[in-house]
Design an enzyme around this catalytic site. Structure first.
Site, PDB file in Angstrom:
ATOM      1  N   ALA A   1      31.644 -16.521  10.166  1.00  0.00           N
ATOM      2  CA  ALA A   1      30.269 -16.586  10.660  1.00  0.00           C
ATOM      3  C   ALA A   1      30.293 -17.036  12.103  1.00  0.00           C
ATOM      4  O   ALA A   1      31.124 -17.855  12.495  1.00  0.00           O
ATOM      5  CB  ALA A   1      29.437 -17.554   9.818  1.00  0.00           C
TER       6      ALA A   1
ATOM      7  N   HIS B   1      24.666 -24.077  25.839  1.00  0.00           N
ATOM      8  CA  HIS B   1      25.656 -24.859  25.100  1.00  0.00           C
ATOM      9  C   HIS B   1      26.262 -25.922  26.017  1.00  0.00           C
ATOM     10  O   HIS B   1      26.071 -25.903  27.229  1.00  0.00           O
ATOM     11  CB  HIS B   1      26.770 -23.956  24.545  1.00  0.00           C
ATOM     12  CG  HIS B   1      26.367 -23.194  23.328  1.00  0.00           C
ATOM     13  ND1 HIS B   1      25.709 -21.983  23.404  1.00  0.00           N
ATOM     14  CD2 HIS B   1      26.511 -23.464  22.014  1.00  0.00           C
ATOM     15  CE1 HIS B   1      25.477 -21.534  22.172  1.00  0.00           C
ATOM     16  NE2 HIS B   1      25.946 -22.411  21.312  1.00  0.00           N
TER      17      HIS B   1
ATOM     18  N   THR C   1      35.492 -19.717  14.332  1.00  0.00           N
ATOM     19  CA  THR C   1      35.873 -19.485  15.716  1.00  0.00           C
ATOM     20  C   THR C   1      35.247 -18.182  16.212  1.00  0.00           C
ATOM     21  O   THR C   1      35.269 -17.173  15.516  1.00  0.00           O
ATOM     22  CB  THR C   1      37.404 -19.399  15.853  1.00  0.00           C
ATOM     23  OG1 THR C   1      37.982 -20.593  15.333  1.00  0.00           O
ATOM     24  CG2 THR C   1      37.815 -19.240  17.308  1.00  0.00           C
TER      25      THR C   1
ATOM     26  N   THR D   1      26.947 -16.712  18.420  1.00  0.00           N
ATOM     27  CA  THR D   1      25.593 -16.646  17.855  1.00  0.00           C
ATOM     28  C   THR D   1      24.715 -15.726  18.697  1.00  0.00           C
ATOM     29  O   THR D   1      23.954 -14.909  18.167  1.00  0.00           O
ATOM     30  CB  THR D   1      24.976 -18.050  17.787  1.00  0.00           C
ATOM     31  OG1 THR D   1      25.793 -18.883  16.974  1.00  0.00           O
ATOM     32  CG2 THR D   1      23.566 -18.009  17.216  1.00  0.00           C
TER      33      THR D   1
ATOM     34  N   LYS E   1      32.149 -25.385  25.729  1.00  0.00           N
ATOM     35  CA  LYS E   1      32.095 -24.094  25.036  1.00  0.00           C
ATOM     36  C   LYS E   1      32.955 -23.079  25.783  1.00  0.00           C
ATOM     37  O   LYS E   1      32.749 -22.843  26.985  1.00  0.00           O
ATOM     38  CB  LYS E   1      30.643 -23.610  24.971  1.00  0.00           C
ATOM     39  CG  LYS E   1      30.425 -22.258  24.321  1.00  0.00           C
ATOM     40  CD  LYS E   1      30.586 -22.319  22.822  1.00  0.00           C
ATOM     41  CE  LYS E   1      30.157 -21.018  22.168  1.00  0.00           C
ATOM     42  NZ  LYS E   1      30.577 -20.949  20.757  1.00  0.00           N
TER      43      LYS E   1
END
Length: 236
Positions: A98, A133, A74, A144, A137
């Site tokens: 991550a 995205h 998340t 990222t 989203k």
């Protein structure tokens, strides 16, 4: 391996399919209609958490309380990560976070760092970013994109911060966020000058790469103690 899935949206379902195909057992599928229960969580060898910025912190704490290693994907709650990492160390739990679990993206991170280091002394180049995205989203910029931006800012010191817009300030790194269906994720970094442009792009074709990487991370994390990232998993 017994896996608890915390969050069962499109990503959770993709992880379910890949984990099951690899022979793992899903012992818990928690979502807003099926709340996270400690007695079910304790059956798992590892948990994989993909929910919302509002719920991730408490979900991770519940995993610590149940003594279950947790892989968290998340994004949008980076302000609380230092606290979670401290609690993990104090309680001797296992936590892996991550912003992106795709193996390709994590290699892309390394390419981005190298390019930023090379461009640090080339002041004739401006640099900006774009991320695309799907419309579901919830956070912008994406996690990222923020990781990529932090890597650029660490080397290209003529940029002192970022803005989620096309900034007119030369010292600001612009991150342009677009939400277009059905895009699963595209990230582009461009260095531009009056002579030429240098562009690197990672384009995801589906969620499968993210889901597969999360399962690999869960397999790696089982039985470990500490705070980790995908760099540890991939030995980068």
């Amino acid at each position: 391996m017994k896996i608890a899935l915390i969050g069962y949206g499109k990503m959770g379902q993709a992880i379910d399919a890949i984990a099951t195909a690899k022979g793992h057992e899903i012992v818990l599928r928690a979502n807003s209609k099926h709340p996270l229960a400690k007695e079910h969580l304790e059956q798992a060898d590892v948990a994989i958490e993909f929910t919302t910025p509002e719920t991730a912190y408490h979900n991770v704490l519940k995993c610590f309380e149940a003594n279950v290693p947790v892989v968290c994907g998340t994004t949008g709650w980076l302000d609380k990560l230092p606290e979670i990492k401290a609690i993990c160390a104090e309680k001797q739990q296992a936590f892996l976070h991550a912003t992106n679990f795709s193996i390709g993206v994590n290699i892309f991170f390394e390419v981005n760092k190298k390019l930023a280091a090379l461009m640090a002394s080339q002041s004739q180049y401006d640099v900006w970013m774009e991320e695309i995205h799907h419309t579901h989203k919830k956070d912008a910029p994406s996690g990222t994109a923020l990781t990529l931006a932090e890597q650029v800012l660490a080397s290209v010191t003529r940029k002192t911060g970022w803005a989620n817009e096309e900034s007119k300030q030369p010292e600001t790194l612009s991150i342009i966020s677009k939400r277009i269906d059905p895009a699963p994720g595209t990230h582009t970094i461009t260095y531009t000058s009056g002579i030429d442009d240098i562009t690197i792009t990672h384009t995801a074709h589906s969620r499968e790469g993210f889901a597969a990487g999360a399962v690999v991370a869960a397999e790696w994390l089982k039985g470990k103690t500490g705070v980790f990232t995908m760099r540890d998993v991939l030995n980068l």
